[in-house]
Structure formats: C-alpha cells, structure tokens
Design a protein around this motif. Structure first.
Motif, PDB file in Angstrom:
ATOM      1  N   LEU A 169      30.606  30.415   5.466  1.00 61.39           N
ATOM      2  CA  LEU A 169      29.427  30.369   4.579  1.00 61.39           C
ATOM      3  C   LEU A 169      29.689  29.464   3.375  1.00 61.39           C
ATOM      4  CD1 LEU A 169      28.242  34.107   4.553  1.00 61.39           C
ATOM      5  CD2 LEU A 169      27.209  32.175   5.779  1.00 61.39           C
ATOM      6  N   ASN A 170      30.950  29.346   2.987  1.00 65.58           N
ATOM      7  CA  ASN A 170      31.286  28.469   1.865  1.00 65.58           C
ATOM      8  C   ASN A 170      31.375  27.004   2.275  1.00 65.58           C
ATOM      9  OD1 ASN A 170      31.419  30.739   0.307  1.00 65.58           O
ATOM     10  ND2 ASN A 170      33.647  30.964   0.510  1.00 65.58           N
ATOM     11  N   TYR A 171      31.189  26.755   3.554  1.00 64.07           N
ATOM     12  CA  TYR A 171      31.229  25.368   4.045  1.00 64.07           C
ATOM     13  C   TYR A 171      29.870  24.939   4.593  1.00 64.07           C
ATOM     14  CZ  TYR A 171      36.170  25.394   3.164  1.00 64.07           C
ATOM     15  OH  TYR A 171      37.382  25.448   2.525  1.00 64.07           O
ATOM     16  N   GLY A 172      28.850  25.660   4.166  1.00 62.54           N
ATOM     17  CA  GLY A 172      27.488  25.235   4.484  1.00 62.54           C
ATOM     18  C   GLY A 172      26.840  25.908   5.676  1.00 62.54           C
ATOM     19  N   ALA A 173      27.518  26.880   6.284  1.00 65.55           N
ATOM     20  CA  ALA A 173      26.889  27.572   7.420  1.00 65.55           C
ATOM     21  C   ALA A 173      25.704  28.396   6.915  1.00 65.55           C
ATOM     22  CB  ALA A 173      27.907  28.464   8.117  1.00 65.55           C
TER      23      ALA A 173
END
Ligand SMILES: *[C@@H]1O[C@H](CO)[C@@H](O)[C@H](O)[C@H]1NC(C)=O
Ligand SMILES: *[C@@H]1O[C@H](CO)[C@@H](O)[C@H](O)[C@H]1NC(C)=O
Length: 477
Positions: free
Chosen positions: A81-85
C-alpha cells in the motif's frame, strides 16, 4: 506541569543519547546486517525505553534509522500500500508489487506485506533473484487475484506469480491467491499467439495455461497458511528447488476443473508437505522426475486424482524418483488414491516409496501402478524400454472404493519388483454394481498380511533376469 515534564523527558533523552552514542556506534555497527538485531542488554537506554510509555527509540546505524521492534526484529517492512497499490480489486496493482519487491529484495530478512482487507489485481509477475538478499518474507494476509481478460496475459506465460532464484524465501499468512481460472477451464478454443488471425481471437485466453504460484531454482522455501484457489492450471509448483516446506495451506478448485494439480514437484529434493487440505481437479500432489526425499503427511486430498508419482518417461525420457514417503493421508472422492504412472518407452526408475496410513473414501481405484500410462496420447504402442518400478510399500491402506481396489499393470519387459502389501482393507461401495477384482500384470512382491479383498495375483520370486535387464537404466539415476 505537562510541558515541564515533557521538557524534562526530552532533555533526559538527549543526555542519554549522548551517553549511549559512542558505545552504540561501536557495537551497533558490528551488529549491522545481523538478523534479529537487539539493543545490547547492557545498553543503558534499554531500561528507559521499556519504561518510556511505549515509544521506540530510533538508533542511527550505518546511516539508517533502525527502530527496535517489540519482537526484537530488525524492521524492514515493505507494505504494498505504501508503493501505490490500491487494493480495490479493479485497479492494476502490478507496478506497486514490483516496486515493493525491488525495495524488499535489497534488505536481508525484509518483509513484504500484502495486508488483509484488500483485494489486489496483479498481472503475471516475477519476484526474482539471484541478486536479492536472503530470508525474505512475503506476508500475504490480503487477497491477490489474477486478471481474467486475455489482454493481460500476453503470449501466455508459464506461470502467474513466480519466485525464482532465491535463498530462504517464505510466503506466509492467512491470505488468498485466486487465479480466477474458470475462464481457462472451458472447452472453447484458446488462441495461439502465432496465429495470423490473432485479432479476431483477442477475447480468447492464451493456449498455455499458467500455474498460479511457482517457485523456481530456489533453496529453503517455506509456504505456510495461505490458500490458493481457482488456478488456470497447477496451483503450486516447485521446480529445481531444494529444502522445501509446505504446511497448513489450502488448495481449492472444483473437481471438474481440468489439469489443476494441487502441488506439483519437479527436480526438487528434501520436500516436506504437511497439514494441508488439497481439493482440485487433478492430482492433489504430483511428484515428477528428479524428485527425491519427499515426505508428505497429514494431508486431506479430494476431490481430484489422488497422490501421484508421474506420469514419468513420456516421449522416451529418463525419469528418476526415489525415497518418497506418503503417510497419514485422507483421500476422498478421487480417481485414484495412491498411484504411480509411467509411459511406455521411458527409462530411469522409481525406487523406495512408502505409502502408509492412507484412509480412502469413495475413490475409484484405491491403489494403482500403471506402466502403460497414456494420457490422451495417440501413439501409446508398447515398447521394450520402461521406467523401472521397485521397492514400493503399501501399509495400512483402508476405506472404500467405487471400481477396483488394486491395479498393478507393470511392463512386460521390466516388471515391477519389491511390492509389499501390509494391512490392506478395502470395501466396495456402489449399489447394484460389481467391483472389479484386484488386477496384477507382471507385478512381483509379497503380502505381509492377509488382505481384504484377497489379493492373489502378485508374482513371487524374481522375474527372469532378476528384475534388471538390458532395458533397465536404473544405474544412471
Ligand atoms: C529419505 O527422505 C527423508 C525425508 O523425507 C530423509 O530424512 C532421509 O534421510 C532420506 N533417506 C535417504 C536414504 O536419503
Ligand atoms: C501392451 O501390453 C499389455 C501387456 O502385455 C497389453 O495388455 C496391451 O494390450 C498392450 N498394448 C498395446 C497397444 O499393444
């Protein structure tokens, strides 16, 4: 009052930090890169941290701030989630997974997190070394789904999710990998990318059906907790792997989904599979050439095709499988219970196999060796060469069957040898029909106990040539 306390707190921490600094620079540097880094017991700040209202103290180590965790772990956590998911089940999250992996790959004992409560749509993806650090954990608590549109699959990769060339890789959690395979299972023709009329067929899935989760060329693989469902083809595959442990996993696909093996092993050694539930349309576990030291226990299998070694020796190939133990297994509603299948014309051997404590329930054929295996092949003429089958032990196989209790069809030129049967109790369950009798063809072995039903078709002694002859190629295994 409050601000006074805070001021006191802060100045105290600054003083402590200054006191700790020189010693930590020395000891912490030395410990960098070690798993489970803990502050040294003697470090004076440790006591203060414990009493410090739960606030962690960050320590500068080699240019990175490392915050000691409650569990003492060296926190290197990469949440997708912290990588744009997005995790909404619609937006393509492939790039985010790739970015999180790229970061996790660089850190020893890192954890890549796929959190619960979200559904991630991910296209074919490879988490691969060999230039990654060791001991990476893929913590899967959410759900990953495969695209069901043909465009996402390009020319048809062999697998959907791949981990390759890694050392000590773990996939764990309570999450789900869903291949959305139903679009691949139906009988409508699939397109061949080399066809000229590819555009008119663009809605069709590629001809190669992907494996859902594949581990390739890796050592020290652990898969635990997760569920893999609705794979287009095999659910979980290991090839060219060593030291594999699979536990507490679920495989779930309909019993009529074609070619959906549960777990497929090839060229892999030292494999343990236990405490798992495998329900699919093909073999629950399929053990292929190059496998040795395989231990499968406490597994529920079915529906499906049972636990199978082979088919081996297809297209005149050499196959070697040895030292396989399958025990404490429940098999229900399957084509076969425990089976060894080899093609005519192969070479090599299957040796030293133990099937014990197998509870079968409404399986078509409970025990099978088929050296005339011919799965849809149209040129299955008998040949002199065969994969040798020897040292196969059946102990305590009990339960019910719907067609035949025992079927040993061995090669004319290379009979099966060293079959032992101990405590076999199989009952027929099919109202109004007659069971087929136990069948043996060129099967040498012995009964260690009486059996139900009576099996009197095994040959005793040794085949002419002693079971090894010019057609046997077992030395090369
Ligand atoms: C057979 O495999 C088991 C693991 O299932 C292993 O512990 C054992 O050492 C192996 N035996 C031989 C002779 O390699
Ligand atoms: C192959 O050999 C087996 C055993 O002798 C026999 O039952 C079977 O009919 C043969 N198959 C063919 C295709 O000749």
């Amino acid at each position: 009052m409050v601000s006074k306390l805070r001021l006191k707190d802060i100045s105290f921490m600054v003083i402590m930090a200054l006191l700790v600094w020189p010693s930590c620079l020395k000891t912490c540097h030395a410990r960098k890169g070690k798993q489970n880094w803990r502050p040294s017991k003697e470090a004076p700040f440790r006591k203060e941290t414990a009493a410090g209202n739960g606030r962690g103290v960050s320590t500068l180590i080699g240019g990175n701030y490392i915050t000691p965790q409650k569990d003492g772990g060296n926190s290197a956590i990469f949440n997708v989630l912290n990588y744009g998911a997005k995790g909404d089940g619609h937006v393509d999250d492939t790039k985010a997974f790739e970015a999180a992996w790229a970061a996790a790959c660089k850190v020893q004992a890192s954890t890549i997190v796929v959190p619960s409560g979200s559904v991630f749509l991910v296209k074919p993806i490879s988490f691969s070394g060999p230039n990654c650090q060791t001991d990476i954990i893929f913590q899967l608590d959410g759900k990953i789904i495969a695209p069901s549109s043909s465009g996402a699959w390009g020319s048809g990769p062999l697998q959907w999710i791949e981990f390759s060339k890694l050392q000590r890789i773990t996939v764990k959690g309570k999450g789900v990998i869903d291949g959305q395979g139903s679009v691949w299972w139906n009988d409508s023709p699939t397109y061949n990318p080399s066809d000229d009329n590819i555009e008119t067929d663009a809605t069709k899935m590629p001809g190669t059906k992907p494996t859902a989760l594949r581990f390739y060329g890796s050592t020290g693989v652990t898969v635990t907790g997760i569920t893999i469902q609705n794979s287009p083809q095999t659910h979980l595959k290991f090839d060219d792997c060593k030291d594999v442990q699979v536990s507490s996993i679920g495989v779930s696909s309909p019993g009529d989904s074609p070619n959906t093996d549960g777990i497929h092993l090839q060229n892999s050694q030292d494999v343990t599979i236990f405490s798992s539930n495998l329900a699919c349309g093909d073999d629950c576990v399929s053990i292929q050439t190059g496998c040795s030291n395989v231990y499968i226990h406490n597994v529920n299998c079915g529906p499906g095709h049972g636990i199978s070694i082979g088919g081996l020796g297809k297209d005149n190939t050499k196959a070697c499988v040895s030292n396989v133990t399958v025990r404490d297994i429940k098999v229900q509603n399957t084509l076969t219970g425990v089976r060894i299948k080899t093609w005519q014309g192969g070479s090599g051997s299957v040796q030293n196999v133990m099937f014990s404590n197998i509870q079968v329930s409404e399986v078509k054929t409970a025990i099978m060796i088929d050296q005339f295996y011919c799965n849809g092949g149209n040129s299955c003429a008998n040949k002199t060469s065969a994969v040798a089958v020897s040292g196969i032990n059946y102990m305590n196989i009990q339960g019910t069957y719907t067609e035949q209790p025992v079927h040993f069809a061995c090669s004319d030129s290379l009979p099966c040898t060293g079959l032992t049967l101990n405590t076999i109790q199989l009952k027929y369950v099919e109202e109004g029909n007659h069971p087929r009798d136990p069948f043996c063809w060129d099967a040498y072995g012995e009964l260690k106990t009486s059996t139900v039903p009576q099996i009197d078709c095994l040959k005793t002694g040794k085949p002419s040539g002693g079971g090894t002859n010019k057609y046997s190629n077992t030395d090369s295994c």
